[in-house]
Design an enzyme around this catalytic site. Structure first.
Site, PDB file in Angstrom:
ATOM      1  CE  LYS A  63      16.487  61.485  -9.949  1.00 29.07           C
ATOM      2  NZ  LYS A  63      15.507  61.804 -10.204  1.00 29.07           N
TER       3      LYS A  63
ATOM      4  CE  LYS B 187       9.746  59.405  -5.096  1.00 28.91           C
ATOM      5  NZ  LYS B 187      10.729  61.095  -6.689  1.00 28.91           N
TER       6      LYS B 187
END
Length: 325
Positions: A243, A148
């Site tokens: 997703k 991240k």
């Protein structure tokens, strides 16, 4: 006759904290949906897409208020995309497989699922902490790490991760934080550190920011890609992250993967934080994907009984959901 039994909210603590550019999470609320036909019950799980204003409570309310047809393809027309439709859609898949006494992969016309080399997420932190976390993940057998980023100090973070896991494959998730940066220069510098893909560098809705950019790494749409309807405006991306919560279920996710491949996009299959009940259907979409990021349950302090097992960095198929038993 199929009917909705319940949609309830469950809270699952995170192991430590999950930190991205938008903030930290110490727990995740999921919505669990139950449908029934006779003595058979199907289960599905969804995690609210918080950056679109969803909450687990609003998703549960939407399912409990739903009075349309309980048929997977009909849901695509009668219920908006999102985590509520995902939980209900997956519950219907589970129930249909049980009624037919076959696994969902067979019901969907897929090959038997194989173990998956899932990425493990290295949360946003200072470089020293990310180096420690990367080393620990590599020691657990993860060969692919997803880091991240925040748009500031990213090169130092990735250099630290590379030091901690010198042999790991690396992908990065900018979470829209590179919108005002020199994307080509950032990607070039990360490429030199062995990074192989950048996820969502720009703001959702501002895909035009990538026009004319020739980045040295593939750029993958996450927040910019939800369903097949988004593909027409994603021509500046090289890949899409599928997703189930964004797509609104396994039904749309499978269709999105097929159409995206036919248009030349590379495929990533990811997840929100959630238990193995939510990860198991995504694992079917992930078969054959270019990048797999299904560590949502591995980041929790605990998982459901019979959760998906991890061996040597590979996520194993399990019997928690969709087995037809």
């Amino acid at each position: 006759m199929t009917r909705i039994i319940s949609a309830t909210v469950e809270r699952w603590p995170v192991a430590g904290a999950f930190i991205i550019s938008r903030g930290a999470k110490t727990s995740v609320d999921v919505v669990t949906c139950l449908v029934r036909d006779g003595d058979l019950t199907g289960r599905g799980e969804g995690t609210a897409i918080y950056y679109e204003g969803e909450t687990a409570e609003s998703c549960a309310a939407a399912i409990n208020a739903y009075d349309g047809p309980l048929e997977r393809h009909a849901l695509l027309e009668t219920m908006p995309r999102g985590a509520a439709r995902n939980a209900l859609d997956c519950a219907l898949w589970d129930l249909e497989a049980k009624k037919a006494a076959i696994p969902v992969w067979q019901l969907a016309g897929l090959a038997p699922p194989a173990p998956l080399p899932t990425a493990f997420t290295i949360s946003l932190n200072d470089p020293a902490r990310m180096e420690i976390d990367a080393r620990a993940a590599a020691d657990r057998g993860f060969a692919l790490l997803k880091c991240k980023l925040t748009g500031e100090g990213d090169l130092a973070r990735i250099a630290a991760v590379r030091a901690g896991a010198p042999n790991a494959r690396l992908i990065v998730d900018a979470n829209e934080s590179w919108h005002d940066l020199d994307i080509v220069a950032q990607a070039r510098a990360l490429s030199e550190l062995g990074v192989e893909m950048v996820e969502q560098p720009i703001l959702h809705g501002r895909e035009d920011r990538l026009a004319g950019i020739r980045a040295p790494l593939p750029l993958c749409a996450d927040e910019s890609c939800h369903t097949r309807a988004d593909l027409d405006r994603l021509g500046h991306f090289d890949a899409v992250n599928i997703k189930l919560d964004k797509a609104g279920g396994l039904t749309e996710a499978l269709a999105l993967a097929q159409e995206a491949r036919s248009r030349g996009f590379r495929i990533m299959v990811g997840c929100m934080l959630g238990t193995s009940l939510g990860i198991a259907p995504a694992a079917l979409v992930a078969q054959g994907a270019d990048w797999i990021d299904l560590d949502g349950a591995l980041l929790l302090a605990s998982d459901r009984d019979d959760g998906l097992a991890l061996r040597d960095g590979l996520l194993q198929p399990g019997a928690l959901w969709g087995t037809g038993q």
